[in-house]
Design an enzyme around this catalytic site. Structure first.
Site, mmCIF file in Angstrom:
data_model
loop_
_atom_site.group_PDB
_atom_site.id
_atom_site.type_symbol
_atom_site.label_atom_id
_atom_site.label_comp_id
_atom_site.label_asym_id
_atom_site.label_seq_id
_atom_site.Cartn_x
_atom_site.Cartn_y
_atom_site.Cartn_z
ATOM 1 N N TYR A 157 -31.196 -1.577 -50.377
ATOM 2 C CA TYR A 157 -31.158 -0.947 -48.922
ATOM 3 C C TYR A 157 -32.709 -0.965 -48.599
ATOM 4 O O TYR A 157 -33.140 -0.818 -47.425
ATOM 5 C CB TYR A 157 -30.639 0.564 -49.218
ATOM 6 C CG TYR A 157 -29.411 0.551 -48.827
ATOM 7 C CD1 TYR A 157 -28.274 0.014 -49.441
ATOM 8 C CD2 TYR A 157 -28.987 1.488 -47.651
ATOM 9 C CE1 TYR A 157 -27.131 0.014 -48.959
ATOM 10 C CE2 TYR A 157 -27.517 1.737 -47.078
ATOM 11 C CZ TYR A 157 -26.766 0.996 -47.884
ATOM 12 O OH TYR A 157 -25.276 1.112 -47.492
ATOM 13 N N LYS A 208 -23.528 -5.107 -62.089
ATOM 14 C CA LYS A 208 -23.042 -6.288 -62.499
ATOM 15 C C LYS A 208 -24.002 -6.823 -63.241
ATOM 16 O O LYS A 208 -24.867 -7.966 -62.966
ATOM 17 C CB LYS A 208 -22.794 -7.003 -61.330
ATOM 18 C CG LYS A 208 -21.258 -6.751 -60.807
ATOM 19 C CD LYS A 208 -20.846 -7.583 -59.459
ATOM 20 C CE LYS A 208 -20.615 -8.965 -59.821
ATOM 21 N NZ LYS A 208 -19.349 -9.259 -60.614
ATOM 22 N N ASP A 265 -22.120 2.908 -52.168
ATOM 23 C CA ASP A 265 -21.797 2.987 -50.743
ATOM 24 C C ASP A 265 -20.212 2.499 -50.488
ATOM 25 O O ASP A 265 -19.502 3.052 -50.107
ATOM 26 C CB ASP A 265 -22.962 2.062 -49.800
ATOM 27 C CG ASP A 265 -22.226 1.987 -48.476
ATOM 28 O OD1 ASP A 265 -22.093 3.329 -47.955
ATOM 29 O OD2 ASP A 265 -22.312 1.097 -47.828
ATOM 30 N N ASP A 269 -16.466 4.857 -50.220
ATOM 31 C CA ASP A 269 -15.598 4.742 -49.348
ATOM 32 C C ASP A 269 -14.213 4.251 -49.854
ATOM 33 O O ASP A 269 -13.315 4.968 -49.508
ATOM 34 C CB ASP A 269 -15.931 3.450 -48.426
ATOM 35 C CG ASP A 269 -16.915 3.993 -47.246
ATOM 36 O OD1 ASP A 269 -17.438 4.853 -47.224
ATOM 37 O OD2 ASP A 269 -16.773 3.268 -46.108
HETATM 38 C C1 IPM Z 1 -23.428 6.110 -45.882
HETATM 39 C C2 IPM Z 1 -23.428 5.287 -44.613
HETATM 40 C C3 IPM Z 1 -24.833 4.557 -44.457
HETATM 41 C C4 IPM Z 1 -25.243 4.071 -45.644
HETATM 42 C C5 IPM Z 1 -25.070 4.351 -43.176
HETATM 43 C C6 IPM Z 1 -25.047 4.919 -42.059
HETATM 44 C C7 IPM Z 1 -26.715 3.875 -43.162
HETATM 45 O O1 IPM Z 1 -22.585 4.321 -44.611
HETATM 46 O O2 IPM Z 1 -23.910 7.137 -45.890
HETATM 47 O O3 IPM Z 1 -22.615 5.873 -46.648
HETATM 48 O O4 IPM Z 1 -24.931 2.733 -45.703
HETATM 49 O O5 IPM Z 1 -25.547 4.443 -46.506
HETATM 50 MN MN MN Z 2 -21.194 4.190 -46.493
#
Ligand code: IPM
Ligand code: MN
Length: 381
Positions: A157, A208, A265, A269
């Site tokens: 990032y 990894k 990230d 999800d």
């Molecule tokens: C999260 C979001 C963010 C990320 C975006 C909005 C920058 O997806 O907080 O998981 O990728 O970290």
């Molecule tokens: Mn995210």
């Protein structure tokens, strides 16, 4: 008179709080779900004497429209001075064409970086009432309670160099850099070990190491730190792709998972779907403690701005509500009050209240509600 008002115990919100809170609702559904949390803040002020000195500012597309940047220097300064930041969400199609350096998401990334919020706690808990809302079989998810700790201020990032250019062969080429220092890995792993001690005492570190140098270093540092200071905690390692698979096969085998920024990230999800909806999961982003033990902190739902349902009163305010509860717990040491908010959410779900995102699986006897009705039900409970 004002003095009488302060002396009367009727309205405790007027009492000085010494708790500085910055509210950044952001874009899309952010402002809607934040409005529901404001109701809880007001209730807590009145009934529990938990007041805040609240400042509010713009972030993301909203800030871009007004100031030409996704986070003004002023807002950044306020965030650095606040005891806690409560964040909504950023982004939307309106700003898809914005210059890369001004994308709404950059506002959030700047906050994370400049506040040095390296440890992102993303709990995934399955409410009994929602066992049927998960896309997995009930026996796989019932009672699930895992904590993903995502490194938040480094890795791909932020690694340099990054960008795009035309290469020597005349082709357009884009590049990002995955980079980690040993101390960056150690500090986030330490948070994982500390938290595990208060839970089931198990840490799964994921990378990894089979293909990435950063993965090799990650595994080495996690192992070293474990030996030095945390050998009472059970530590295992797993490649991130295998973990993605195991999270669907047997998620209850895990307790605390610690991983890098990008893997965290993606895996968080995925974990949200074990619980039934992305609309349920809160997160806390914490910095290192200062001399007084205070950590900089930002609380945000893991969901995004959901532009497809924004402004329609359909969004689920629970992730934002639970983010507020995490703030009470981690920034203000108000664990009992955090429990109260979490219990109210659980009871409202038990009573059958469901926003649209939760209307999957068995929907017998449920009450379909919008954002405001869900917020009101939580306050009432
Ligand atoms: C999260 C979001 C963010 C990320 C975006 C909005 C920058 O997806 O907080 O998981 O990728 O970290
Ligand atoms: Mn995210």
């Amino acid at each position: 008179s004002e003095l009488q008002a302060i002396q009367s115990t009727e309205d405790l919100t007027i009492m000085a709080s010494n708790r500085n809170l910055l509210v950044l609702p952001g874009d899309g559904i952010g402002p809607e779900v934040m409005n529901e949390v404001r109701k809880i803040i007001a209730w807590m002020g009145k009934k529990r004497a938990i007041g805040f000195d609240i400042k509010e500012d713009l972030v993301g597309g909203a800030a871009l429209d007004k100031h030409g940047v996704p986070l003004s220097d002023d807002a950044m300064k306020t965030a650095l001075e606040a005891d806690a930041v409560l964040f909504g969400s950023v982004g939307g199609p309106k700003w898809d064409t914005a210059d890369f350096s001004k994308k709404p998401e950059r506002g959030l990334l700047r906050l994370r970086k400049e506040m040095d919020l390296f440890a992102n706690l993303r709990p995934a808990k399955v409410f009994d009432a929602l066992v049927d809302a998960s896309s997995l079989k009930p026996e796989i998810v019932k009672g699930l309670d895992i904590m993903i700790i995502r490194e938040l201020t480094s890795g791909v990032y932020f690694g340099e160099p990054r960008g795009r250019h035309v290469n020597a062969a005349g082709e357009v080429e884009a590049f990002d850099t995955q980079r980690y220092t040993a101390p960056e890995i150690r500090r986030v792993c330490a948070v994982a070990f500390e938290l595990a001690r208060k839970r089931k005492n198990k840490v799964l570190s994921s990378e990894k190491a089979n293909v990435m140098h950063t993965g090799v270093l990650w595994r080495e540092e996690a192992t070293k730190l474990h030996k030095e200071k945390y050998s009472d905690v059970k530590l295992d390692h797993m490649y991130a792709d295998a973990l993605a698979m195991q999270l669907l096969r047997a998620p209850k085998e895990f307790d605390v998972i610690v991983t890098d920024n990008l893997f965290g990230d993606i895996l968080s999800d995925e974990a949200s779907m074990l619980t039934g909806s992305l609309g349920l999961l809160p997160s806390a982003s914490l910095g290192a403690p200062d001399a007084t033990g205070r950590r900089k902190a930002l609380y945000e739902p893991i969901h995004g701005s959901a532009p497809d349902i924004a402004g329609k009163g359909l969004a689920n305010p629970i992730a934002q509500t639970l983010s507020y509860a995490m703030m009470l717990r981690y920034s203000f040491d108000l664990g009992k009050d955090a429990d109260m908010v979490e219990l109210a959410v659980e009871n409202v779900l038990k009573a059958g209240y469901r926003t649209g995102d939760l209307l999957v699986g068995n929907t017998d006897g449920v009450k379909k509600v919008g954002t405001q009705e869900m917020g009101d039900a939580i306050v009432k409970e």
